[in-house]
Scaffold this active site. Structure first.
Site, short mmCIF file in Angstrom:
data_model
loop_
_atom_site.label_atom_id
_atom_site.label_comp_id
_atom_site.label_asym_id
_atom_site.label_seq_id
_atom_site.Cartn_x
_atom_site.Cartn_y
_atom_site.Cartn_z
N LEU A 51 0.85 -1.18 0.00
CA LEU A 51 0.00 0.00 0.00
C LEU A 51 0.89 1.23 0.00
CD1 LEU A 51 -2.66 -1.00 2.71
CD2 LEU A 51 -2.96 -1.03 0.23
N ASP A 52 0.40 2.31 -0.59
CA ASP A 52 1.14 3.57 -0.55
C ASP A 52 1.36 3.99 0.90
OD1 ASP A 52 1.22 3.65 -3.28
OD2 ASP A 52 -0.48 5.02 -3.48
N ARG A 53 2.38 4.80 1.10
CA ARG A 53 2.73 5.22 2.46
C ARG A 53 1.55 5.89 3.16
NH1 ARG A 53 4.59 9.92 4.84
NH2 ARG A 53 4.60 11.00 2.84
N LEU A 54 0.79 6.72 2.45
CA LEU A 54 -0.29 7.47 3.06
C LEU A 54 -1.59 6.69 3.10
CD1 LEU A 54 0.40 10.97 1.47
CD2 LEU A 54 1.08 10.12 3.72
N THR A 55 -1.61 5.49 2.56
CA THR A 55 -2.83 4.69 2.52
C THR A 55 -2.87 3.72 3.69
OG1 THR A 55 -2.83 4.80 0.10
CG2 THR A 55 -4.21 3.11 1.11
#
Length: 388
Positions: free
Chosen positions: A92-96
Site C-alpha cells: 500500500l502507498d505510504r499514506l494509505t
C-alpha cells in the site's frame, strides 16, 4: 487515505562502520520523518501456514525508502513484534491505510503472490474524494506513466501503461462536499492492470482528487484546476536552475558544484601571470575566463533525466513546485546544511595541511638502522597537524 492528529513518532538513527586494517567510523545522526502514533495491529496470525494479516495505518511506508528505515512496516514487524523475517505480498502507498497479508516464509509469500496474480484474491478500496462524484458507475481507461521517481509522480500519458479503474459512489456529504467511493481490484472480468497511484491519478483526471492527498490534490503544485483532464504533454527542453528561498538568497547554492576559483582554469591563470610579468608597459588584453560545464542539477536539467519520455513545460513546472514544497516541509534543510563537494582534496578554510612524507622511506640525511640494537627514534613530524 486518512490523516491522523495523534502525536507523531520520531526516530534517531545512529550508524557506524568499521574497516579492516584502518579504523574508519561513519556516524550518521538522522531523525526520520515522523509518522502517526496509531499502532500497527495484527488481525490474524497463522503460524502453521506462515502468514499474518495486519492493519497498516496511514503515513507508514511498507519498505525502507528515502529517509524512512526504522519507521517502515517491515522493520516495525521485525523489531517491535519479534518476527524473524517477513515477506510482503501486496503493498500500500505510504499514506494509505488498510489490510495487508504478510508471509512469514518465502515459500508462503510466493504462493500468496500467485493467488494475487491469478485474481483469486481481490482487493477493495474505499476513498473519499473532493466534490460530488456522479451517482452512476464511472469507468476511467487512461494510460499512466511515472515521470519522476524521486518525487513519485505519475501522470496520464499516451505512452504510459494501460490502466482501467471502475468507481462506484457510496455516499455524498454535502457538509464537507466530499464523496465516498468504492473500487474493486481487479474489476470483475477485467485483466490485472494495477499501476502505481492508479486510483489517485484517475480520480485527479476526473476532477475529484482524494480529499487529503498531498500530492495530487495540492493547488500549490497543480494550480486551481488540480490537473483535471490531464496536463500538457508537448515536449520541451526549457529548464530553470534551482532558486533558493528568500531567507537563503545570500547563501551558497547547495546544487552548485563550481566555485569562483574554478571559473578560471589553471593554464589561463599561468598565461595571465606570465603576460603581467614580461610586459609591464604594454597593455595586454584580459583573458576571458572559460566557464566550466555545469552539471545538470546546477541548471535544472536533472528534472526529466529519469523520465522515459521528454517532459512538457507543464510537467517540469509541476516537478519543480513539488520539489520546492518538499524542501519547505523539511525546513529547507537542503539549503541550510553544509554540503561537501569533493572534486579535489578537501582543505578546511583558513588552515594549512602539510603533505605527508613518502611512505617506507627514511628522511634524507636521517640516521639509518644498522640492524643492531633498537631502531633510532623517528624524527619529529608534524604530519597531519593543522596549523592556522
Amino acid at each position: 487515505m486518512a490523516t491522523d492528529s495523534s502525536t507523531p513518532l520520531n526516530v534517531l538513527r545512529l550508524r557506524s562502520c568499521t574497516l579492516t586494517s584502518a579504523f574508519c567510523r561513519n556516524i550518521v545522526h538522522r531523525h526520520e520523518p515522523p509518522v502517526t502514533s496509531t499502532p500497527v495491529r495484527i488481525l490474524h496470525e497463522d503460524l502453521e501456514r506462515d502468514f499474518i494479516i495486519i492493519d497498516k495505518p496511514g503515513s507508514i511506508p511498507v519498505h525502507a525508502t528515502g529517509r524512512y528505515f526504522y519507521l517502515s512496516l517491515v522493520e516495525i514487524l521485525q523489531n517491535d513484534f519479534g518476527y524473524k523475517k517477513v515477506y510482503t505480498v501486496n503493498r500500500l502507498d505510504r499514506l494509505t491505510s488498510g489490510l495487508m497479508i504478510i508471509g512469514l516464509s518465502s515459500k508462503r509469500a510466493h504462493l500468496l503472490a500467485e493467488e494475487f496474480l491469478a485474481g483469486t484474491i481481490k482487493k477493495e478500496y474505499i476513498a473519499r474524494c473532493t466534490g460530488e462524484f456522479p451517482a452512476e458507475e464511472v469507468i476511467v481507461d487512461q494510460p499512466l506513466l511515472t515521470v519522476d521517481r524521486q518525487m513519485g509522480l505519475n501522470i496520464v500519458h499516451p505512452d504510459g501503461k494501460q490502466a482501467k479503474t471502475v468507481f462506484n459512489r457510496l455516499h455524498y456529504d454535502a457538509n464537507t462536499n466530499t464523496s465516498v467511493l468504492h473500487y474493486v481490484f481487479p474489476p470483475s472480468g477485467q485483466p490485472l492492470t494495477g499501476r502505481s497511484h492508479q486510483i489517485r491519478v484517475h480520480l485527479q483526471f476526473l476532477g475529484h482528487p482524494i480529499a487529503n492527498d498531498p500530492l495530487y490534490s495540492e493547488t500549490r503544485i497543480w494550480g486551481e484546476n488540480l490537473g483535471k483532464g490531464g496536463i500538457d504533454v508537448t515536449p520541451t527542453e526549457e529548464r530553470i536552475a534551482p532558486i533558493p528561498p528568500p531567507q537563503f538568497q545570500g547563501s551558497p547554492n547547495p546544487e552548485r558544484l563550481t566555485t569562483p576559483e574554478q571559473l578560471i582554469s589553471k593554464p589561463q591563470q599561468d598565461e595571465a601571470e606570465s603576460k603581467a610579468d614580461t610586459s609591464a608597459s604594454a597593455a595586454q588584453p584580459s583573458v576571458e575566463p572559460e566557464k566550466p560545464k555545469l552539471l545538470p542539477r546546477e541548471t535544472g536539467h536533472d528534472i526529466g533525466m529519469g523520465s522515459p519520455v521528454p517532459l512538457s513545460a507543464e510537467a517540469v513546472g509541476v516537478i519543480t513546485r513539488l520539489r520546492n514544497m518538499k524542501d519547505e516541509d523539511e525546513d529547507w534543510s537542503r539549503w541550510r546544511d553544509v554540503v561537501f563537494k569533493a572534486k579535489a582534496l578537501l582543505h578546511p578554510q583558513g588552515m594549512k595541511i602539510k603533505a605527508a612524507p613518502p611512505q617506507n622511506q627514511r628522511k634524507r640525511g636521517g640516521p639509518a638502522w644498522n640492524g643492531e640494537g633498537s631502531m633510532p627514534p623517528p624524527p619529529p613530524s608534524d604530519t597531519g597537524v593543522y596549523s592556522p
